[in-house]
Motif scaffolding. Structure first.
Motif, PDB file in Angstrom:
ATOM      1  N   CYS A 185       7.083   1.981   1.311  1.00  0.00           N
ATOM      2  CA  CYS A 185       7.242   3.068   0.336  1.00  0.00           C
ATOM      3  C   CYS A 185       8.708   3.462   0.215  1.00  0.00           C
ATOM      4  O   CYS A 185       9.190   4.323   0.967  1.00  0.00           O
ATOM      5  N   ARG A 194       7.414   6.298  -3.376  1.00  0.00           N
ATOM      6  CA  ARG A 194       6.269   5.473  -3.716  1.00  0.00           C
ATOM      7  C   ARG A 194       5.093   5.876  -2.815  1.00  0.00           C
ATOM      8  O   ARG A 194       5.240   5.936  -1.596  1.00  0.00           O
ATOM      9  N   GLY A 210      -0.400   2.625  -1.287  1.00  0.00           N
ATOM     10  CA  GLY A 210      -1.482   2.147  -2.147  1.00  0.00           C
ATOM     11  C   GLY A 210      -2.715   1.798  -1.354  1.00  0.00           C
ATOM     12  O   GLY A 210      -2.685   1.653  -0.119  1.00  0.00           O
ATOM     13  N   THR A 234      -4.406  -3.637  -3.288  1.00  0.00           N
ATOM     14  CA  THR A 234      -3.895  -3.399  -4.652  1.00  0.00           C
ATOM     15  C   THR A 234      -2.558  -4.107  -4.814  1.00  0.00           C
ATOM     16  O   THR A 234      -1.753  -4.145  -3.892  1.00  0.00           O
ATOM     17  N   GLU A 236       1.301  -2.842   0.805  1.00  0.00           N
ATOM     18  CA  GLU A 236       1.199  -1.529   0.162  1.00  0.00           C
ATOM     19  C   GLU A 236       1.716  -0.400   1.044  1.00  0.00           C
ATOM     20  O   GLU A 236       1.841   0.734   0.599  1.00  0.00           O
ATOM     21  N   GLN A 249      -5.638  -0.607   0.020  1.00  0.00           N
ATOM     22  CA  GLN A 249      -5.516  -1.960   0.545  1.00  0.00           C
ATOM     23  C   GLN A 249      -5.922  -2.986  -0.517  1.00  0.00           C
ATOM     24  O   GLN A 249      -6.946  -2.847  -1.166  1.00  0.00           O
ATOM     25  N   LEU A 255       1.295  -4.937  -5.708  1.00  0.00           N
ATOM     26  CA  LEU A 255       2.504  -4.107  -5.658  1.00  0.00           C
ATOM     27  C   LEU A 255       3.022  -3.876  -7.077  1.00  0.00           C
ATOM     28  O   LEU A 255       2.796  -4.695  -7.974  1.00  0.00           O
ATOM     29  N   LYS A 268       1.079  -4.260   6.048  1.00  0.00           N
ATOM     30  CA  LYS A 268       0.490  -4.540   4.741  1.00  0.00           C
ATOM     31  C   LYS A 268       1.530  -4.235   3.656  1.00  0.00           C
ATOM     32  O   LYS A 268       2.308  -3.289   3.783  1.00  0.00           O
TER      33      LYS A 268
END
Length: 1514
Positions: A610, A624, A627, A631, A607, A629, A633, A605
């Motif tokens: 990182c 990072r 996030g 959302t 998000e 699911q 980037l 995914k």
């Protein structure tokens, strides 16, 4: 490489009128932050079908950080813009034998598959590039002509194209040069195309001019016909490839430089470098001052362990069976699993062993607080974990280092310094690793250079002792004591140890746990894994389905995509976090996008990705957070590279070619406080739209550089200040070494690192950005992608950019040259910075880091030391050196003004004179002629030995008393009158080896009333080079007869001689070996002393053959002057070791003894070639007080006998008797040589005051000669910058740019000198530089010329001052010098006036309006590298050419090119145009040891040097 079409369309969108721009601009301008581009959803990108790829891929050496399709297209678009600007550059000339590339089969490249992508994606990329460039670069005619031309280095494009079809020729004239189209002065519009200097047809300056085909010549084989002739810029016809290439180079130099040059030179005291004026269009930060960014508060956990060791103890007891670490092999299969129980028990055993089993109970080897090295391979993380935690439990400080693989490891010595400074005496390692370490023949581990002596301890379980039941490790609560030391290499290559405290270590784990949101079940495992990877730089790459968190580097993402084709069932849906460890690299965004494109269909995914930023000093700076699911980037910044170079953030809206897309690295770590400060100077807070260094305050990072309190304060104790200069608080921050800014939402963006920063002309460029641009220029066939280094070197007050890459074994010369040319274009266009040097080295030769990358600082060190050994090199100093001062404009000042100025300044006129010749007694008055002196000596003292000739063994093979010399002269006179048919006043050539025959024949000519002309005999083994000079002198002097020996007469008439000159037209040749005993009827006496005594012919250093007329009165005056100066009389002995054919050497050899009556011991210099100590042992044996030699003799003794002084002393050689050793020369004193000679032979008793020099010129053979009565020669130091402006400024010894000058001996009796401005002919003041004019009774009468150029003769021999004393007649020496009144006293008690000779006026180089002396540049060049045996410089049109003799191996040839360029630029502020590397002995040197630079220049332009390498600096 996936999503190619979409990115291509996005790049080309601004250039398509009907297409609407879809870039989304969010309004962040109120905060002065650039608009950021939202990341498009990758779902729309179709996944490309898998293509076949190579089975074997080697890891480690691969580096794909810089691959970006967008940037590649940007580079190609930038290169396409240059299609209109056609210019061919001369390709270097290389000797084929020296640089034959080994075949691909015989060479092991560093990476067998270092292409950027698989073949399929490579084809796609090449197709796209071809489509963009096809119409400009690769027309069919272009390739047709390319195939016709064959090899670039063995065919002439001009001859090839001139005979082809007319249409083809016209169409391809400029096409052949495009691929090598380097813009030497960048961003030139088509109106600036240089005019065609080789064509007679006038051209419109504003029209496009296609250069003629002969400008595209790349090189020509030596045996090829040079029939194609072109005119040079000066209208001189040149028949060689050298002059063609120089003409091409001149064409490139006609383009204007980018920054305009301001006015320069107010006075000598002004700094030489031009200060660049600030550009009013430079972008400046406009935002408000930034506010420190605070991370989320560090959470408080009730059951958090008090120390990391306590955490291990807890998990070792409560979850002993749970796996702590699983190590995989290269195929992905588990090698072993280390449980928490095993980790705890083994660490406990190691701690017990370290504290109790090493040494004795009373004298343990280790005690708490000691430092211990950990030496484990990255393939064995389990052993490393055990050793690390064992050290923590034993309370000793681990220092993890890489395994030393060989004695030549890059940076190994610096690691040794670190271990020494940390006091490390013990190294822990595994049994397998210990066996792999390099060992001596005795089986002991080798002592690595710079390393302290280490005791090695194996930590395998079987060697550890189980602790006793009553022993428990001491686990204190985490405090500020050092827990471990992580090493860090600086930009300069120095290694420092970053000390991390126990509390920092624990807090770091806590912060990571909170930031990454680890849950209870995975918390500590992930934290330890993250900690291990951050600290010790070992990679933990777990891409298996059960992993929740994985940490990778960009190159691992690339390899994962490669491996994906073999593993179709990969499922990444279990991952909730993919940490990109090197997310701080701005080029990581491409790898992340490509990985996401491939694996999104496998459960990855968006998000989850990182990126994080870390540094050794601050540990993890930002990361990072994963996030939720679905959302979106975070946005990305599209920044202008031009703005970045000025340190400001500007959105790129105009030129997409020079844009940098950067992704964020998340938010600040929990508990951290971040600021952005200026990287240079005081730590002032940046503005919101300004790039600066990230500084961090947290309990997570390192605490100090171990043992370096000074550097620690500047890095770990930084307190930022605001614009007013006041501190923002008292909290200390740590410099991270990362450059970046804080974007909207407090997101952190990193654009580079301090260690990769190149500051050029006030602008900052990132080395990674330059690497990315270079690699975007189709490097697949030429260089390895992961083997490229970019660094800067300081030359002439600024940083200069250097790129070094490894060349593939199968790359040919032309491809490499064209790739380098295009890299220059691309970097100049995109980054607006000129490259100083681009070098390609053979495959697998650059120093490597342990992880396979290039060791930058060591590569730079090799470059500066001249040990890089490139196989191709391209220097472009004309482009990037833009701070040279404006050429000097001479201001006309009249002679009267100069004199008035001197009077006002209180300076006397610069003139000096020797003592009076004194009254001549009646006896000497009666002997006006040298012939009468010999007759008188033969009558009054017939048995007095005047001459003694020694052979190589030191045996006197021939002597001559006064009577013997007189009788031999009489026999020669009789032979001349009978056999030669000689008339009075005829010229007679004397062709003899150095010896008494030469002296006798000289007096024989005087007795016969002939004019003797001494000529050096031809060398029997080199008639082709030496006989034409003999012939020339015979023809110019119109000799009626030749006197010589039987041997030389046979040579003159031999077949070999007939091949060089016309032997049938020799004048009458008389052999004087066996003459009958005949006396002439009468001995000639000249009617007046002004009649000619002899002709003195000499070849000057400028290559001019000049003969001067010496009268009888001049001979008499000169001999008397030398007698008075050196106090010569009958009982004295002198030794002469120099050639007797011209100048003062001939006077001392042939005349002085006859006039003064002293004995001369003659040592022919050629005898020293077989017996080096001959001269020095003769001085010792005969107790000689005065000796005369040449520089070549002194240099021979210095180089050949310098190491044999002990052996000479053992043979009884003692030089304490020598009172004066005078070097006879017509040049500036070689101070370095005379000082070396004095120092070397000081042990043999040679007085340091004994060595001195003489000075003479063509117009006066002896002006200065150090005698017995005057003071010792003085030495002064003058400023070289002032000398170039024809001024003299005295400085202290050791001052920068200082030149030592030694006085050229005491001025001879009867001689007057004055310093004159050579242009105005007015006298100059004391310590002013000008031409030396001389007035003396022994001045030469004039030049001996065929046509009698009276004007030249009058100008040089009978000239007057234009102002002041206009009555006295002076002779112009043609040498620059100055007179300085010293504090020393001469024999008469007056203050001594010293004459300093600077150099020949004819030899000076007029460059940039300044006057340079070749010897100064050559001295600098000879110091540049140990393999430079000799050097010579000259100019051709406006180019400086440096010829260097290489004494080392030919693979060092290309190392010399940048070093020579550097040293001339640094010390003389000149840009070298051409560097020619030749074999030893190529630079011609005359008998006096002087370089024949003009002969060398002619040979170079005629392509007769057979050079090893010729580099044309662009």
């Amino acid at each position: 490489c996936f999503g190619y079409e979409k990115k291509r369309a996005k790049l080309l969108a601004p250039f398509v009128p009907q297409t609407q721009s879809k870039t989304h601009h969010t309004d962040f301008l109120s905060a002065n932050i650039p608009p950021l581009e939202p990341t498009s959803s990758p779902n729309a990108v179709p996944v490309a079908a898998p293509r076949q790829h190579r089975a074997h891929r080697s890891g480690g050496t691969r580096d794909d950080r810089y691959r970006s399709d967008i940037h590649t297209e940007a580079v190609q678009a930038a290169l396409a813009r240059h299609k209109e600007e056609k210019m061919a550059l001369p390709m270097p000339t290389k000797r084929r034998s020296a640089f034959a590339q080994s075949s691909a089969e015989n060479c092991t490249p560093p990476d067998t598959s270092s292409a950027s992508e698989d073949e399929g994606s490579l084809r796609r990329r090449q197709a796209a590039i071809s489509a963009m460039l096809a119409q400009n670069l690769q027309s069919p005619e272009y390739w047709i002509n390319r195939s016709v031309q064959s090899s670039s280095t063995s065919s002439s494009a001009s001859s090839t194209l001139s005979h082809g079809d007319g249409k083809t020729q016209n169409h391809s004239q400029g096409q052949t040069s495009i691929l090598a189209d380097v813009l030497a002065h960048t961003r030139i519009e088509s109106s600036s195309v240089p005019p065609d200097v080789t064509s007679t047809v006038p051209q419109d300056r504003n029209s496009r001019a296609d250069l003629p085909p002969n400008i595209t010549v790349r090189g020509m084989s030596r045996g090829q016909s040079r029939s194609s002739m072109m005119d040079t810029a000066a209208g001189v016809p040149a028949h060689s490839r050298v002059s063609t290439k120089i003409q091409q180079l001149l064409n490139t130099l006609k383009r204007p430089k980018r920054p305009p040059l301001s006015e320069f030179f107010l006075d000598d005291f002004e700094e030489i470098v031009e200060v660049p004026q600030p550009d009013p269009n430079t972008p400046r930060p406009e935002g408000r001052q930034m506010i420190p960014v605070k991370g989320e508060p560090l959470g408080v956990v009730s059951n958090w362990p008090p120390a990391l060791q306590a955490a291990l103890a807890r998990w070792g007891a409560t979850q002993a069976k749970s796996p702590a670490l699983t190590a995989l092999d290269i195929t992905g299969k588990p090698l072993y699993t280390l449980t928490y129980g095993k980790l705890w028990s083994r660490s406990l055993k190691l701690a017990y062993t370290l504290l109790n089993k090493l040494g004795t109970k009373n004298e343990p080897v280790l005690k708490p607080g000691d430092r211990v090295a950990l030496v484990y391979p990255n393939s064995d993380p389990g052993m490393f974990w055990v050793a690390f935690y064992g050290c923590l439990l034993a309370e000793v400080i681990p220092v993890p280092i890489e395994v030393p693989l060989s004695l030549k490891d890059a940076g190994s010595q610096q690691i040794g310094f670190l271990l020494g400074s940390c006091g490390v005496g013990l190294a822990l390692t595994s049994e397998v690793c210990l066996k792999g370490l390099p060992k001596t023949q005795n089986g002991e581990i080798m002592q690595f250079k710079g390393w302290p002596r280490l005791k090695w301890v194996v930590t395998d379980t079987k060697y550890l002792t189980k602790p006793s039941k009553d022993w428990q490790p001491h686990i204190p609560t985490a405090n500020t004591d050092t827990a471990y030391i992580e090493y860090k290499a600086s930009k300069e290559g120095t290694v420092m140890g970053v000390a991390v405290s126990k509390i920092s270590m624990l807090t770091h784990c806590q912060a990571l746990t909170q930031a990454c949101n680890y849950c209870e079940g995975e918390c500590y495992a992930a934290a330890v894994q993250q900690f291990y990877a951050t600290v010790s730089k070992y990679l933990s790459c777990i891409c298996v389905c059960t992993a929740r968190v994985a940490m990778v580097k960009c190159r691992d993402l690339h390899w994962a995509m490669m491996a994906h084709r073999d593993q179709k069932d990969t499922n990444l849906s279990s991952l909730r976090m993919l940490i990109v460890a090197d997310g701080a690299n701005p080029w990581s965004v491409s790898s992340c996008d490509a990985f996401l494109n491939v694996f999104q269909s496998h459960g990855l995914k968006p998000e989850m990705i990182c990126p994080c930023a870390s540094s050794p000093e601050a540990m993890t700076v930002a990361i990072r957070r994963p996030g939720a699911q679905g959302t979106p980037l975070p946005a990305r910044a599209i920044l202008s590279m031009a703005g970045l170079s000025h340190g400001v953030i500007r959105v790129n809206t105009e030129d997409k070619n020079s844009a940098l897309t950067v992704q964020d690295v998340g938010h600040v770590m929990p508990g951290g406080l971040m600021c952005i400060v200026k990287p240079d100077g005081p730590p002032m807070l940046c503005k919101t739209d300004e790039i600066g260094e990230i500084v961090l305050n947290s309990r997570v990072g390192g605490t100090m550089y171990y043992g370096l309190p000074g550097v620690t304060k500047n890095t770990f104790e930084v307190i930022p200040i605001n614009s007013g200069g006041t501190p923002i608080g008292d909290v200390p921050f740590t410099r991270t070494g990362l450059l970046g800014f804080v974007g909207p939402g407090s997101l952190v963006f990193v654009v580079g690192k301090i260690e990769g920063l190149l500051s050029v002309s006030g602008r900052r460029h990132n080395a990674d950005d330059l690497v990315a641009t270079a690699l975007a220029v189709e490097p697949v066939k030429t260089v390895y992608r992961g083997r490229i280094a970019v660094f800067s070197v300081t030359v002439f007050y600024d940083e200069r950019v250097v790129i070094v890459a490894e060349q593939r074994p199968d790359a040919n010369e032309e491809d490499s040259f064209q790739w380098m040319s295009r890299v220059l274009q691309a970097i100049d266009s995109i980054h607006q910075v000129g490259l100083y040097c681009l070098a390609l080295v053979p495959a697998n030769t650059l120093p490597k880091t342990h992880l396979g990358g290039i060791h930058i600082s060591e590569t730079k060190q090799h470059f500066l030391e001249g040990s890089l050994h490139p196989c191709n090199i391209l220097m472009c100093p004309h482009t990037c050196v833009t701070n040279l001062p404006k050429p000097r404009q001479k201001q006309p000042v009249g002679p009267a003004s100069i004199m008035v100025g001197n009077l006002v300044a209180g300076k006397r006129i610069a003139q000096a004179s020797g003592r009076d010749l004194g009254l001549i007694d009646d006896q000497e008055q009666s002997r006006k002629f040298l012939s009468e002196a010999l007759q008188w000596r033969a009558q009054t003292d017939p048995d007095h030995v005047l001459y003694m000739l020694l052979n190589a063994k030191g045996v006197a093979v021939s002597t001559a008393t006064c009577s013997q010399l007189h009788k031999r002269a009489e026999k020669i006179t009789a032979a001349l009158l009978e056999r030669g048919g000689i008339n009075t006043g005829d010229n007679v050539v004397l062709l003899y080896p150095p010896g008494i025959d030469l002296i006798a024949s000289f007096y024989g000519c005087l007795y016969a009333g002939c004019i003797p002309v001494t000529v050096r005999p031809p060398h029997p083994q080199n008639l082709a080079a030496t006989l034409p000079t003999v012939r020339m002198i015979i023809d110019v002097s119109k000799a009626a007869c030749i006197l010589t020996t039987q041997t030389l007469m046979k040579i003159l008439r031999s077949k070999e001689a007939a091949g060089c000159v016309n032997v049938k037209t020799w004048p009458n040749i008389i052999d004087t070996d066996d003459l009958p005993r005949k006396r002439p009827s009468n001995i000639y006496k000249p009617p007046t002393a002004e009649m000619l005594a002899y002709l003195d012919f000499s070849v000057s250093t400028t290559g001019m053959l000049t003969g001067v007329k010496i009268s009888h009165s001049a001979v008499n005056a000169l001999c008397r002057s030398i007698k008075l100066q050196c106090e010569l009389y009958s009982s004295r002995q002198i030794a002469i070791c120099m050639d007797p054919y011209c100048g003062l050497g001939f006077v001392l050899w042939c005349m002085s003894s006859v006039y003064s009556g002293h004995q001369s011991i003659l040592i022919p210099p050629m005898e020293l070639e077989t017996s080096l100590p001959l001269w020095l042992s003769t001085l010792s044996q005969y107790k000689i007080r005065d000796t005369f030699c040449s520089y070549s003799v002194m240099e021979l003794c210095t180089k050949g006998l310098g190491t044999q002084t002990e052996a000479l002393k053992a043979r009884g050689v003692n030089l304490s008797c020598v009172r004066s050793c005078v070097v006879i020369a017509e040049e500036r004193p070689r101070l370095a040589l005379t000082q070396s000679f004095s120092r070397l032979f000081k042990d043999l008793g040679l007085s340091p005051r004994a060595v001195s020099t003489a000075f003479g010129a063509r117009v006066n053979l002896a002006i200065c000669l150090q005698g017995t009565a005057g003071p010792d020669p003085s030495t002064v130091y003058v400023d070289m910058k002032s000398l170039r402006h024809d001024r003299v400024r005295l400085v202290e010894r050791g001052a920068p740019q200082s030149l030592p000058l030694m006085e050229s001996g005491t001025i001879l009796p009867g001689v007057r000198v004055i310093i004159v401005n050579p242009e105005t002919r007015g006298p100059l003041g004391d310590s002013h530089l000008g031409e030396i004019w001389v007035n003396s009774p022994h001045n030469a009468s004039g030049y001996y010329t065929i046509c009698g150029e009276e004007s030249l003769q009058a100008d040089h021999f009978n000239t007057r001052l234009s102002f002041g004393d206009t009555e006295t007649l002076w002779a112009r020496t043609g040498y620059l010098g100055f007179v300085r009144r010293t504090e020393l006293l001469d024999a008469s008690g007056d203050r001594h006036d010293a004459l300093f000779v600077v150099g020949s006026l004819d030899e000076t180089l007029e460059l940039r309006g300044l006057r340079y002396h070749p010897i100064d540049i050559e001295t600098s060049v000879s110091r540049a590298h140990r393999s430079i045996a000799e050097s010579a410089v000259f100019t051709w049109t406006n180019l400086l050419v440096v010829v260097v003799e290489l004494s080392g191996s030919e693979q060092e040839a290309l190392d010399l090119v940048p070093l020579v360029t550097n040293v001339v630029l640094k010390e003389h502020h000149l840009i070298v145009g051409v560097v020619v590397i030749v074999d030893p002995g190529v630079i011609p040197i005359n008998s006096r040891g002087e370089k024949q630079r003009m002969h060398l220049r002619d040979s170079f332009l005629a392509d007769q040097l057979d050079p090893i390498y010729v580099a044309y600096n662009m």
